[in-house]
Write a protein that holds these residues in place. Structure first.
Motif, short mmCIF file in Angstrom:
data_model
loop_
_atom_site.label_atom_id
_atom_site.label_comp_id
_atom_site.label_asym_id
_atom_site.label_seq_id
_atom_site.Cartn_x
_atom_site.Cartn_y
_atom_site.Cartn_z
N THR A 29 0.87 -1.17 0.00
CA THR A 29 0.00 0.00 0.00
C THR A 29 0.91 1.22 0.00
O THR A 29 1.75 1.38 0.88
N ARG A 61 -11.38 9.12 7.52
CA ARG A 61 -12.20 8.59 6.45
C ARG A 61 -13.57 8.23 7.06
O ARG A 61 -13.65 7.43 7.98
N ALA A 78 -13.95 2.73 4.78
CA ALA A 78 -13.78 1.62 5.71
C ALA A 78 -14.96 1.54 6.67
O ALA A 78 -15.53 2.55 7.06
N SER A 79 -15.29 0.32 7.09
CA SER A 79 -16.36 0.16 8.08
C SER A 79 -15.90 0.68 9.43
O SER A 79 -16.69 1.15 10.23
N SER A 80 -14.60 0.57 9.70
CA SER A 80 -13.99 1.18 10.88
C SER A 80 -13.09 2.30 10.37
O SER A 80 -11.97 2.03 9.94
N ALA A 82 -10.50 5.12 9.34
CA ALA A 82 -9.14 5.46 9.77
C ALA A 82 -9.17 6.81 10.47
O ALA A 82 -9.93 7.70 10.12
N THR A 116 0.41 -2.91 8.45
CA THR A 116 -0.76 -2.97 9.34
C THR A 116 -2.03 -2.55 8.60
O THR A 116 -3.13 -2.89 9.02
N PHE A 117 -1.86 -1.81 7.49
CA PHE A 117 -3.00 -1.46 6.64
C PHE A 117 -3.20 -2.57 5.63
O PHE A 117 -2.33 -2.83 4.80
N LYS A 118 -4.35 -3.23 5.70
CA LYS A 118 -4.60 -4.36 4.82
C LYS A 118 -5.00 -3.93 3.41
O LYS A 118 -4.80 -4.65 2.45
N ASP A 119 -5.62 -2.77 3.30
CA ASP A 119 -5.96 -2.25 1.98
C ASP A 119 -6.10 -0.74 2.05
O ASP A 119 -6.01 -0.13 3.13
N LYS A 121 -8.53 1.36 1.84
CA LYS A 121 -9.63 2.01 2.56
C LYS A 121 -9.38 2.15 4.06
O LYS A 121 -10.12 2.83 4.75
N GLU A 122 -8.32 1.52 4.56
CA GLU A 122 -7.98 1.65 5.97
C GLU A 122 -6.99 2.79 6.23
O GLU A 122 -6.70 3.11 7.38
#
Length: 209
Positions: A29, A61, A78-80, A82, A116-119, A121-122
């Motif tokens: 990323t 975000r 993101a659903s959670s 950042a 630690t950021f998987k994609d 949107k985080e």
């Protein structure tokens, strides 16, 4: 180097050859910025702007879609969400590309963000809209070392030399300018004799393997 607190990105060495190596990079990323102008004149500016971002020049975000891409697609929120004003550690190397020549040249610098950021949107949203968040898939790169100050002229000479010796070893490299990168392990203000740089080109096929 930047110092002990900066982590080097992980990679696997697939081949060690005469004068260079083939390394496998995992999915990354990246935070990238494009500035008009040649590499020589824009590296320091791009470095400053990206450093401001990882030191907290970001916002939360919340809803909608933000600019985070993989193969040209925007990433949903993101659903959670950042957090904004979030500091992130720097990792090395930093990737630099140059597109175009002369007055049409543009310099692209990319910081690889922590895994630690998987994609995308985080990742916190940059306050500077010129900074883009993108996900780069795993790939194999032919990599050659080069030290000291690196000018645009030296960069392209090293690119051509790497292409030459890779062809000698039946390793096919990409001809796409977007697949050619300068990797730097130091800030632009590091003393020349302390610098570590590498030139990397994406491997298309290892025909001799």
């Amino acid at each position: 180097m930047f110092g002990p607190k900066y982590k080097e990105q992980k990679f696997n060495v697939l081949l060690t050859l005469d004068g260079y190596a083939v390394k496998q990079l995992g999915r990354q990323t990246r935070a990238s910025i494009t500035l008009k102008g040649k590499m020589d004149s824009q590296i320091a500016n791009a470095f400053r702007l990206l450093t401001e971002y990882i030191l907290g020049a970001s916002r939360m975000r919340i809803t909608g879609q933000e600019k985070g891409t993989e193969a040209g697609n925007t990433a949903p929120a993101a659903s959670s969400p950042a957090k904004g004003n979030q500091k992130m550690p720097m990792t090395v190397p930093i990737a630099i590309q140059q597109q175009g020549q002369m007055e049409k040249a543009s310099t692209i610098m990319s910081f690889v963000l922590p895994n630690t950021f998987k994609d995308a949107k985080e990742v916190p949203v940059p306050t500077d809209e010129r900074i883009q968040i993108e996900v780069v898939p795993s790939r194999d790169m032919a990599v050659i070392s080069c030290s000291k100050n690196f000018t645009e002229e030296r960069f392209w000479k090293k690119v051509e030399y790497l292409r030459h010796i890779a062809a000698r070893d039946s390793i096919q490299l990409s001809t796409d300018p977007n697949d050619v990168e300068l990797w730097i392990y130091n800030s632009p203000w590091t003393l020349p004799w302390l610098k570590k740089n590498e030139v990397a080109i994406r491997v298309v096929d290892v025909m001799g393997a």
